[in-house]
Design a protein around this motif. Sequence first.
Motif, PDB file in Angstrom:
ATOM      1  N   VAL A 192       0.826  -1.212   0.000  1.00  0.00           N
ATOM      2  CA  VAL A 192       0.000   0.000   0.000  1.00  0.00           C
ATOM      3  C   VAL A 192       0.863   1.265   0.000  1.00  0.00           C
ATOM      4  O   VAL A 192       2.070   1.211   0.229  1.00  0.00           O
ATOM      5  CB  VAL A 192      -0.954   0.013   1.215  1.00  0.00           C
ATOM      6  CG1 VAL A 192      -1.787  -1.266   1.248  1.00  0.00           C
ATOM      7  CG2 VAL A 192      -0.192   0.184   2.528  1.00  0.00           C
ATOM      8  N   ASP A 193       0.184   2.393  -0.245  1.00  0.00           N
ATOM      9  CA  ASP A 193       0.882   3.688  -0.244  1.00  0.00           C
ATOM     10  C   ASP A 193       0.737   4.425   1.074  1.00  0.00           C
ATOM     11  O   ASP A 193       1.478   5.371   1.349  1.00  0.00           O
ATOM     12  CB  ASP A 193       0.334   4.571  -1.376  1.00  0.00           C
ATOM     13  CG  ASP A 193       0.581   3.954  -2.739  1.00  0.00           C
ATOM     14  OD1 ASP A 193       1.754   3.854  -3.143  1.00  0.00           O
ATOM     15  OD2 ASP A 193      -0.395   3.545  -3.391  1.00  0.00           O
ATOM     16  N   GLY A 194      -0.225   4.016   1.876  1.00  0.00           N
ATOM     17  CA  GLY A 194      -0.442   4.677   3.153  1.00  0.00           C
ATOM     18  C   GLY A 194      -1.588   4.021   3.898  1.00  0.00           C
ATOM     19  O   GLY A 194      -2.160   3.027   3.438  1.00  0.00           O
ATOM     20  N   PHE A 195      -1.920   4.613   5.049  1.00  0.00           N
ATOM     21  CA  PHE A 195      -2.949   4.046   5.914  1.00  0.00           C
ATOM     22  C   PHE A 195      -3.928   5.129   6.352  1.00  0.00           C
ATOM     23  O   PHE A 195      -3.588   6.322   6.367  1.00  0.00           O
ATOM     24  CB  PHE A 195      -2.312   3.402   7.143  1.00  0.00           C
ATOM     25  CG  PHE A 195      -1.406   2.252   6.810  1.00  0.00           C
ATOM     26  CD1 PHE A 195      -1.919   0.983   6.615  1.00  0.00           C
ATOM     27  CD2 PHE A 195      -0.039   2.443   6.664  1.00  0.00           C
ATOM     28  CE1 PHE A 195      -1.094  -0.083   6.286  1.00  0.00           C
ATOM     29  CE2 PHE A 195       0.799   1.391   6.337  1.00  0.00           C
ATOM     30  CZ  PHE A 195       0.271   0.117   6.148  1.00  0.00           C
ATOM     31  N   CYS A 196      -5.125   4.707   6.728  1.00  0.00           N
ATOM     32  CA  CYS A 196      -6.137   5.611   7.272  1.00  0.00           C
ATOM     33  C   CYS A 196      -6.574   5.115   8.637  1.00  0.00           C
ATOM     34  O   CYS A 196      -6.801   3.906   8.820  1.00  0.00           O
ATOM     35  CB  CYS A 196      -7.358   5.676   6.355  1.00  0.00           C
ATOM     36  SG  CYS A 196      -7.025   6.261   4.693  1.00  0.00           S
ATOM     37  N   VAL A 197      -6.693   6.049   9.580  1.00  0.00           N
ATOM     38  CA  VAL A 197      -7.186   5.749  10.920  1.00  0.00           C
ATOM     39  C   VAL A 197      -8.266   6.759  11.271  1.00  0.00           C
ATOM     40  O   VAL A 197      -8.410   7.786  10.600  1.00  0.00           O
ATOM     41  CB  VAL A 197      -6.043   5.796  11.968  1.00  0.00           C
ATOM     42  CG1 VAL A 197      -5.010   4.711  11.684  1.00  0.00           C
ATOM     43  CG2 VAL A 197      -5.385   7.178  11.997  1.00  0.00           C
ATOM     44  N   ALA A 198      -9.022   6.478  12.328  1.00  0.00           N
ATOM     45  CA  ALA A 198     -10.114   7.373  12.709  1.00  0.00           C
ATOM     46  C   ALA A 198      -9.644   8.519  13.593  1.00  0.00           C
ATOM     47  O   ALA A 198     -10.097   9.652  13.439  1.00  0.00           O
ATOM     48  CB  ALA A 198     -11.219   6.585  13.412  1.00  0.00           C
ATOM     49  N   ILE A 199      -8.736   8.223  14.534  1.00  0.00           N
ATOM     50  CA  ILE A 199      -8.320   9.225  15.505  1.00  0.00           C
ATOM     51  C   ILE A 199      -6.798   9.209  15.655  1.00  0.00           C
ATOM     52  O   ILE A 199      -6.126   8.248  15.262  1.00  0.00           O
ATOM     53  CB  ILE A 199      -8.995   8.991  16.878  1.00  0.00           C
ATOM     54  CG1 ILE A 199      -8.688   7.594  17.413  1.00  0.00           C
ATOM     55  CG2 ILE A 199     -10.501   9.215  16.785  1.00  0.00           C
ATOM     56  CD1 ILE A 199      -9.241   7.311  18.798  1.00  0.00           C
TER      57      ILE A 199
END
Length: 324
Positions: free
Chosen positions: A53-60
Amino acid sequence: MQKTLSVIDLKAIKENALKIRKILGDKFFYAVVKADAYGHGAEEVARTVEDIVDGFCVAIVDEGVALRIGGVSKPILVFTPPLDKSDVARSSFYSLELTVNSVETARLCGDNPCHIKVNTGMNRNGCNLAELPKVLNALDSDKIVSVYSHLYAPENTAESRKQLALFERAEKLVKARNSNIFGHLSASGGLLRGGGYLFDGVRAGILLYGYAPFGFYAKGFRSALKVYARRTQVTPFIGGGIGYNPADRKYGNLSVYRLGYADGFFRGVPLGEKTLCMDAFISDGGEKLRCVLSDADAYAKLAGTISYEVLTSVTKRSERVYLR
């Protein structure tokens, strides 16, 4: 061990990530690992797919900090806009990328890398199109990483087209400031829609774990989680009740398993006889270690909910075992 066992197949998650990468080609691919990677363990999942992947997503912010402490080095986008200077300071220290959704949050972010979220119809944490020029004026365009939005009903073609048209206008405005900014509208549903919904990349969450959002099918993707409960007792039925419920028939031997609604399973969805207790359920089966969840979609249907809620609930008190 008294905990339930969550057995997580990291190979399945990696295979799912590779399938998504094949669909996207050289477009951006952000893996969504919020809510502890939907109950699969964010740090382990992130390390497993980081080279894909190129990056990550988180909620907080806290979730992003945990990834950094766990050794993850690729970009991390925090979905929730900063609420105070502390959020910004911690994001800056751990090299997290912030979401901007208003002039106020744009000013709060200062010179930190950020992603502008635009409201195209979900009405959740995004600036309206009319406000976008003011947001852009409040930011250093070199610090803007992307512009993004979210399909609120990707299974609905008519509504998705309306959002697509609005997002195309927003993307054009933002890229006029800096052509290196990338645009992303779609999560797993938009990814499965494909075509123009892919823009410069996508954020894939539930599909990474082998499930699809409502209205879609995860064909070719493998689920990665199974939950097991341990038997604590075998007892002859003496009459009376099954847990807190009157028995409606005679039983032979009954097995008690250490799992209940405090472990994230729903009280009204029986796994054995009658309903669950807080920390146990009763069955006329005899397995010492019983698989109680292997298909979150099927269980969610019984519970009147969706696989997302099931996955993020049933590992609350589990001991995680990873298959590599």
